[in-house]
Scaffold this motif. Structure first.
Motif, PDB file in Angstrom:
ATOM      1  N   ASP A  38      52.305  44.169  58.999  1.00 35.01           N
ATOM      2  CA  ASP A  38      51.305  45.264  58.698  1.00 35.01           C
ATOM      3  C   ASP A  38      50.124  44.362  58.009  1.00 35.01           C
ATOM      4  OD1 ASP A  38      53.151  47.211  59.263  1.00 35.01           O
ATOM      5  OD2 ASP A  38      54.386  46.564  57.749  1.00 35.01           O
ATOM      6  N   ALA A  39      50.128  43.550  57.420  1.00 38.80           N
ATOM      7  CA  ALA A  39      49.146  42.802  56.388  1.00 38.80           C
ATOM      8  C   ALA A  39      49.107  41.333  56.260  1.00 38.80           C
ATOM      9  CB  ALA A  39      49.117  43.587  55.280  1.00 38.80           C
ATOM     10  N   ILE A  40      48.025  41.015  55.862  1.00 36.84           N
ATOM     11  CA  ILE A  40      48.101  39.412  55.402  1.00 36.84           C
ATOM     12  C   ILE A  40      47.811  39.446  53.750  1.00 36.84           C
ATOM     13  CG2 ILE A  40      47.110  38.667  57.727  1.00 36.84           C
ATOM     14  CD1 ILE A  40      44.418  38.458  56.267  1.00 36.84           C
ATOM     15  N   GLU A  41      48.008  38.134  53.322  1.00 42.30           N
ATOM     16  CA  GLU A  41      47.786  37.936  51.969  1.00 42.30           C
ATOM     17  C   GLU A  41      46.892  36.712  52.058  1.00 42.30           C
ATOM     18  OE1 GLU A  41      49.876  36.233  48.044  1.00 42.30           O
ATOM     19  OE2 GLU A  41      50.979  37.818  49.043  1.00 42.30           O
ATOM     20  N   LEU A  42      45.887  36.744  51.562  1.00 41.77           N
ATOM     21  CA  LEU A  42      44.788  35.761  51.858  1.00 41.77           C
ATOM     22  C   LEU A  42      44.447  34.862  50.623  1.00 41.77           C
ATOM     23  CD1 LEU A  42      42.832  34.927  53.940  1.00 41.77           C
ATOM     24  CD2 LEU A  42      41.350  36.540  53.133  1.00 41.77           C
ATOM     25  N   PHE A  43      44.599  33.573  50.840  1.00 44.06           N
ATOM     26  CA  PHE A  43      44.016  32.547  49.808  1.00 44.06           C
ATOM     27  C   PHE A  43      42.697  31.783  50.058  1.00 44.06           C
ATOM     28  CE2 PHE A  43      48.308  33.297  49.464  1.00 44.06           C
ATOM     29  CZ  PHE A  43      48.772  33.508  48.353  1.00 44.06           C
ATOM     30  N   THR A  44      41.791  32.078  49.264  1.00 39.17           N
ATOM     31  CA  THR A  44      40.266  31.614  49.727  1.00 39.17           C
ATOM     32  C   THR A  44      39.985  30.669  48.591  1.00 39.17           C
ATOM     33  OG1 THR A  44      39.096  33.344  48.941  1.00 39.17           O
ATOM     34  CG2 THR A  44      39.944  33.461  51.130  1.00 39.17           C
ATOM     35  N   ALA A  45      38.943  29.732  48.769  1.00 36.28           N
ATOM     36  CA  ALA A  45      38.261  29.091  47.708  1.00 36.28           C
ATOM     37  C   ALA A  45      37.669  29.647  46.592  1.00 36.28           C
ATOM     38  CB  ALA A  45      37.630  27.881  48.345  1.00 36.28           C
ATOM     39  N   SER A  46      37.030  30.681  47.107  1.00 32.11           N
ATOM     40  CA  SER A  46      36.079  31.689  46.135  1.00 32.11           C
ATOM     41  C   SER A  46      36.015  32.926  46.782  1.00 32.11           C
ATOM     42  CB  SER A  46      34.681  30.820  46.207  1.00 32.11           C
ATOM     43  OG  SER A  46      34.005  31.071  47.272  1.00 32.11           O
ATOM     44  N   ILE A  94      37.969  33.960  33.634  1.00 33.83           N
ATOM     45  CA  ILE A  94      37.767  35.449  33.812  1.00 33.83           C
ATOM     46  C   ILE A  94      36.832  35.925  34.995  1.00 33.83           C
ATOM     47  CG2 ILE A  94      36.912  37.617  32.645  1.00 33.83           C
ATOM     48  CD1 ILE A  94      38.431  36.363  30.193  1.00 33.83           C
ATOM     49  N   SER A  95      35.561  35.119  34.860  1.00 32.45           N
ATOM     50  CA  SER A  95      34.613  35.183  35.838  1.00 32.45           C
ATOM     51  C   SER A  95      34.861  34.957  37.233  1.00 32.45           C
ATOM     52  CB  SER A  95      33.508  34.335  35.324  1.00 32.45           C
ATOM     53  OG  SER A  95      32.351  34.514  36.445  1.00 32.45           O
ATOM     54  N   PHE A  96      35.861  33.840  37.450  1.00 36.84           N
ATOM     55  CA  PHE A  96      36.245  33.506  38.847  1.00 36.84           C
ATOM     56  C   PHE A  96      37.351  34.952  39.344  1.00 36.84           C
ATOM     57  CE2 PHE A  96      39.142  32.028  41.881  1.00 36.84           C
ATOM     58  CZ  PHE A  96      38.378  31.022  42.631  1.00 36.84           C
ATOM     59  N   ILE A  97      38.243  35.130  38.253  1.00 37.12           N
ATOM     60  CA  ILE A  97      39.098  36.203  38.774  1.00 37.12           C
ATOM     61  C   ILE A  97      38.476  37.628  39.169  1.00 37.12           C
ATOM     62  CG2 ILE A  97      41.356  37.462  38.019  1.00 37.12           C
ATOM     63  CD1 ILE A  97      42.122  35.060  36.434  1.00 37.12           C
ATOM     64  N   SER A  98      37.549  37.751  38.019  1.00 30.96           N
ATOM     65  CA  SER A  98      36.648  38.963  38.182  1.00 30.96           C
ATOM     66  C   SER A  98      36.133  38.910  39.560  1.00 30.96           C
ATOM     67  CB  SER A  98      35.624  39.101  37.184  1.00 30.96           C
ATOM     68  OG  SER A  98      34.760  40.114  37.356  1.00 30.96           O
ATOM     69  N   ASP A  99      35.585  37.988  40.009  1.00 27.12           N
ATOM     70  CA  ASP A  99      34.856  37.929  41.600  1.00 27.12           C
ATOM     71  C   ASP A  99      35.982  38.302  42.570  1.00 27.12           C
ATOM     72  OD1 ASP A  99      32.397  37.543  40.334  1.00 27.12           O
ATOM     73  OD2 ASP A  99      32.327  35.288  40.644  1.00 27.12           O
ATOM     74  N   MET A 100      37.123  37.495  42.278  1.00 29.37           N
ATOM     75  CA  MET A 100      38.012  37.943  43.227  1.00 29.37           C
ATOM     76  C   MET A 100      38.654  39.515  43.014  1.00 29.37           C
ATOM     77  SD  MET A 100      38.591  34.978  44.993  1.00 29.37           S
ATOM     78  CE  MET A 100      39.912  35.447  45.897  1.00 29.37           C
TER      79      MET A 100
END
Length: 271
Positions: A38-46, A94-100
């Motif tokens: 049904d879906a994918i879980e995605l891991f990206t560098a940013s 916090i900034s990195f996670i916020s962007d994600m």
């Protein structure tokens, strides 16, 4: 209804991790679609590693949803955690996670905080470290709510963090936060290490569970270890869980067979 999901990682620095598909996003999505996920879980560098229009195009092409986005690259590549003693590093985390969060929210998908939660480092007090974690999660949870999504926090096993290791500990910590927009990730691999009884933990704290990592006791796909899925599946249904069962598992014996094993076991327990 519980939905099936498979992981795709696009970060070379974490290539040895528990991800089913690697490197080629479209190939992984095509295979996931063909198998009936049904879906994918995605891991990206940013958050900007993939153009949003391109990802939208691929999701529509292969009739897939985006279940969640991982944030682990923030720690692996940049060394960022929410509990670093250096306030500037915490701010960057916090900034990195916020962007994600913003990236995932475009697709209605939550961001997952796993390794970026960090640890209580030598020389630091638990109370102060947990206050840093609470501060970061409160801020990020409120942002997620403003974007119409939840934020997912993952209790990890004792060999990966000394913060919160069980579903009970994670649930009680969430209860202490100002934000109510955070859910827990019930990772069956971590739970096999830390929980006295996986079924009871799910039944007791199921209202806090917002995502499930569908992996066996040895982090291989379900069916290749000693996890007893019957009781776990029954417990998830009993608490009314309707999220994803996502295969964050090693690509054993290879990606294609790992994906086939995962969807076979998913259908066995949830269809």
């Amino acid at each position: 209804m519980i939905k099936s999901c498979v992981t795709i990682a696009l970060v070379p620095e974490i290539k040895s991790g528990p991800w089913i598909f690697w490197e080629d996003l479209e190939t992984g999505m095509e295979k996931a679609s063909r198998l009936g996920f049904d879906a994918i879980e995605l891991f990206t560098a940013s958050a900007d590693a993939i153009a949003i229009p391109r990802l939208k195009e691929l999701l529509e092409k292969y009739n897939l949803e985006l279940a969640a986005v991982g944030t682990g690259a923030g720690k692996v590549i940049h060394g960022l955690t929410l509990t670093d003693p250096d306030s500037k590093i915490r701010e960057k985390a916090i900034s990195f996670i916020s962007d994600m969060i913003d990236f995932g929210a475009t697709f209605g998908a939550p961001a997952i905080i796993g390794s970026m939660q960090g640890n209580i480092l030598p020389g630091n007090e638990r109370e102060e470290t947990m206050s840093w974690l609470a501060e970061g999660l409160n801020q990020l949870g409120k942002q997620a709510e403003s974007k119409g999504v939840t934020l997912i926090y993952e209790p990890l096993n004792r060999y990966e963090t000394n913060l919160l290791n069980t579903i009970e500990d994670g649930s009680k910590f969430l209860e202490s936060l100002e934000t109510k927009s955070i859910k827990l990730l019930a990772d069956l691999f971590h739970m096999n290490i830390e929980e006295g009884n996986l079924e009871e933990s799910i039944l007791n704290w199921g209202k806090y569970i917002g995502h499930v990592h569908f992996a066996d006791s040895n982090r291989r796909p379900i069916g290749f270890g000693h996890t007893s899925m019957k009781e776990i599946a029954e417990a998830l249904k009993a608490v009314g869980y309707t999220g994803y069962a996502s295969a964050e598992a090693f690509p054993y014996p290879n990606p294609d067979e790992a994906a086939e094993q995962t969807i076979k076991e998913f259908r066995k327990w949830f269809r």
